[in-house]
Structure formats: C-alpha cells, structure tokens
Design a protein around this motif. Structure first.
Motif, PDB file in Angstrom:
ATOM      1  N   ALA A 188     -15.054   5.817   0.287  1.00 39.04           N
ATOM      2  CA  ALA A 188     -14.831   4.889   1.261  1.00 39.04           C
ATOM      3  C   ALA A 188     -14.973   4.772   3.061  1.00 39.04           C
ATOM      4  CB  ALA A 188     -13.736   3.585   0.475  1.00 39.04           C
ATOM      5  N   VAL A 189     -14.338   5.312   2.768  1.00 40.23           N
ATOM      6  CA  VAL A 189     -14.385   6.505   3.968  1.00 40.23           C
ATOM      7  C   VAL A 189     -15.824   6.264   5.082  1.00 40.23           C
ATOM      8  CG1 VAL A 189     -14.124   7.907   5.920  1.00 40.23           C
ATOM      9  CG2 VAL A 189     -11.855   6.370   4.654  1.00 40.23           C
ATOM     10  N   MET A 210     -11.672   8.338  -4.948  1.00 44.54           N
ATOM     11  CA  MET A 210     -12.351   6.947  -3.981  1.00 44.54           C
ATOM     12  C   MET A 210     -12.621   6.425  -2.725  1.00 44.54           C
ATOM     13  SD  MET A 210     -14.804   5.258  -5.301  1.00 44.54           S
ATOM     14  CE  MET A 210     -15.150   5.376  -7.426  1.00 44.54           C
ATOM     15  N   ILE A 211     -11.061   6.950  -1.996  1.00 44.27           N
ATOM     16  CA  ILE A 211     -10.904   6.681  -1.162  1.00 44.27           C
ATOM     17  C   ILE A 211     -12.155   7.582   0.608  1.00 44.27           C
ATOM     18  CG2 ILE A 211      -9.097   8.420  -0.201  1.00 44.27           C
ATOM     19  CD1 ILE A 211      -7.718   6.047   1.397  1.00 44.27           C
ATOM     20  N   PHE A 260     -16.064  -0.741   3.156  1.00 44.76           N
ATOM     21  CA  PHE A 260     -14.834   0.495   2.893  1.00 44.76           C
ATOM     22  C   PHE A 260     -14.381  -0.449   1.712  1.00 44.76           C
ATOM     23  CE2 PHE A 260     -10.306   0.958   2.846  1.00 44.76           C
ATOM     24  CZ  PHE A 260     -10.451   2.790   3.281  1.00 44.76           C
ATOM     25  N   LEU A 261     -13.946  -1.895   1.476  1.00 45.21           N
ATOM     26  CA  LEU A 261     -13.222  -2.280   0.323  1.00 45.21           C
ATOM     27  C   LEU A 261     -14.292  -2.650   0.047  1.00 45.21           C
ATOM     28  CD1 LEU A 261     -11.195  -5.299   2.984  1.00 45.21           C
ATOM     29  CD2 LEU A 261     -10.578  -3.412   2.123  1.00 45.21           C
ATOM     30  N   TRP A 315     -18.032   2.788   5.493  1.00 42.99           N
ATOM     31  CA  TRP A 315     -16.858   2.496   5.982  1.00 42.99           C
ATOM     32  C   TRP A 315     -18.043   3.475   8.159  1.00 42.99           C
ATOM     33  CZ3 TRP A 315     -14.958   4.538  10.600  1.00 42.99           C
ATOM     34  CH2 TRP A 315     -14.069   3.942  11.980  1.00 42.99           C
ATOM     35  N   GLU A 333     -15.210   0.557  -8.707  1.00 49.62           N
ATOM     36  CA  GLU A 333     -14.100   0.535 -10.227  1.00 49.62           C
ATOM     37  C   GLU A 333     -14.554  -0.252 -11.105  1.00 49.62           C
ATOM     38  OE1 GLU A 333     -11.015   3.085  -9.993  1.00 49.62           O
ATOM     39  OE2 GLU A 333     -11.597   5.387  -9.135  1.00 49.62           O
ATOM     40  N   TYR A 390     -14.205   0.711  -2.071  1.00 54.48           N
ATOM     41  CA  TYR A 390     -12.689   1.515  -2.037  1.00 54.48           C
ATOM     42  C   TYR A 390     -12.192   0.413  -3.693  1.00 54.48           C
ATOM     43  CZ  TYR A 390      -7.531   2.420  -2.448  1.00 54.48           C
ATOM     44  OH  TYR A 390      -6.378   2.864  -2.358  1.00 54.48           O
ATOM     45  N   LEU A 391     -11.715  -0.529  -3.298  1.00 50.73           N
ATOM     46  CA  LEU A 391     -11.654  -1.732  -4.774  1.00 50.73           C
ATOM     47  C   LEU A 391     -12.816  -3.021  -5.361  1.00 50.73           C
ATOM     48  CD1 LEU A 391      -9.610  -4.443  -1.571  1.00 50.73           C
ATOM     49  CD2 LEU A 391      -8.598  -2.458  -2.931  1.00 50.73           C
TER      50      LEU A 391
END
Length: 270
Positions: free
Chosen positions: A5-6, A1-2, A155-156, A9, A163, A159-160
């Motif tokens: 997120a990148v 998932m990161i 991004f947040l 961003w 899910e 990422y957060l």
C-alpha cells in the motif's frame, strides 16, 4: 500488505505529483506509472504490461480546462498492486481499477476548485509583499498535501481492498471472470475509439485501414507496422516540404516579376 500500500501511495506521489512539479513531463502516463509501480513493487514485467494496456484505454482521455475526464495514475497503481499483491488476473484488475480513476478525477476537481481556492488570497498577499520564500514554501507544502491526498486513495484501496477484492474474485464463477477478462480486453479498444473520435480525418483514414490490414491479414507485428508508419510520415513530410519550397519559390519569382513590370512602367511614364 501495508508495504504494498505504501508503494502504491509513493507511485502516485512520484508520478502524479512529480509530473506537475517538474512542469508536466508526462510521467503521469500509465505506461510510465506502470514501470514505476513495477519497480517499487518488484514486478517490472507486470507493471509495464498493465501500464501499456491502460495507456491504450486512457490515450483518448483529455483534460480540458477544469474538466477532468479520468485520472489514470491511481488506476494504474491499483491495477499493478492488485495483480502483484493479491494475485488477481490482469484483465480483472484493470476492470476493477479503471472506475477508481474516475473517482479520483472528482477528488481532483474538488481539490483544484474548492480546497486550493482558500489559499488564493494568501498567494496574492505574499506576491504583493514580495515574499518569495513564503510563496515557495506554501506552493510546495500545498503540492505535497494535494498529491499525498491522491496517494491515500491508492493506499487505502490496496490496504483495505486488496485482500477483500481477492477473496471476492476467488468466489466469482469462472464464466463471470471470463466476462471481466473480456471487458478488460475491450477497454483498450474503447480508448482507441475515443482517440480516433478526436483525430479522425477522411484524408488520413486510408492509413488507419492500411495498418489494420497489415496486422489482421498479413500478420505483421506492431513494431514493423510502427516502422512503416514512421517511413510514411517522413516521406509525406519531405513531400510537403518540397511542395512548400516550390510554392514559396514560385511566389518569390512572381513578386520579382511584378516588381520588374512596375519598374518598367514607372520608367516609361517618367
């Protein structure tokens, strides 16, 4: 998932920041942002579809002076990420992402009016000293800091939030999800209504109803209606040009006639 997120961003940095560093080249529009996000996230079709839907929503959103109505780049990046990465339905993803654009707009107001104001004196001092390198360095550093901060929201959010949002969406009853999809389908109509509120003209309203009739009752595709619109626009422009030329020619003939009369009167009294 990161990784997703990148990519979100990076989408915001490219489209939102690049739009201004290149002189507002309009790459911040949702249609372009959706394409860029789709390319980076590996699903161009979904990105373009979501971008087109959000373009209709934010088409009537106009930023005047320091007032910012909404920020579509972050909303588009999040909607594409939620759909591609979390498997959320497009209508629900759009409905969930649009409020983020409003939140980002508040951050933009803060960055422009509060954070960047602290560096105004430094810019003035460097300009007075003729320090061009210092001006350029500070300009691009602040540019990166500002739009990287906007990118952090996306991004947040991915990422957060992807899910947990996907887990919540999976627990939503089918009738509520149908309601979210219906709201997502209505949002483009709201965007078009905002646009029409600014552009509505009694003289041009007949073309709006003509387009509606062609689509709703004659079943013509949007591309065909757009082509007809272009033909009507070109015909109207040519007619207006002809009227303008005739009017200009008439005024010139009248001016020559008046000069002739004045000359005859001067010769008579000479």
């Amino acid at each position: 998932m990161i990784g997703l997120a990148v990519m979100a961003w990076l989408t915001v940095l490219i489209c939102y920041g690049g739009n201004w560093v290149l002189g507002q080249c309009m790459i911040e529009r949702p249609l372009v942002v959706g394409l860029v996000a789709g390319l980076l996230m590996g699903d161009v079709k979904t990105g373009v579809i979501i971008g087109a839907s959000l373009e209709a929503i934010f088409m009537g959103a106009v930023n005047i002076g320091g007032a910012i109505s909404a920020e579509p780049v972050t909303a588009t990046a999040l909607a594409v990420a939620f759909t591609v990465g979390a498997g959320i339905d497009q209508g629900a993803a759009i409905t969930l992402a649009v409020p983020v654009g409003v939140v980002t707009a508040f951050l933009s107001i803060f960055m422009n009016n509060v954070f960047l104001a602290f560096f105004a004196a430094t810019f003035d001092k460097m300009a007075a000293e003729g320090n061009e390198k210092g001006l350029a360095l500070q300009h691009f550093v602040l540019w990166f800091v500002k739009y990287a901060a906007f990118g952090l929201i996306a991004f947040l959010g991915v990422y957060l939030g992807a899910e947990p949002v996907a887990a919540i969406v999976n627990q939503i009853p089918a009738n509520v999800m149908n309601g979210l999809n219906a709201v997502g389908a209505l949002l483009p109509a709201v965007g078009m209504a905002l646009l029409l509120q600014m552009l509505w003209s009694t003289e041009l309203s007949i073309y709006f109803f003509l387009g509606f009739t062609l689509y709703q009752y004659l079943g013509l595709p949007m591309i065909a209606i757009a082509v007809l619109g272009v033909i009507i626009a070109v015909a109207s422009a040519l007619r207006d040009k002809e009227i303008f030329d005739l009017t200009k020619k008439g005024l010139a003939t009248q001016a020559v006639s008046n000069d002739s009369v004045t000359s005859d009167e001067e010769d008579f009294f000479a």
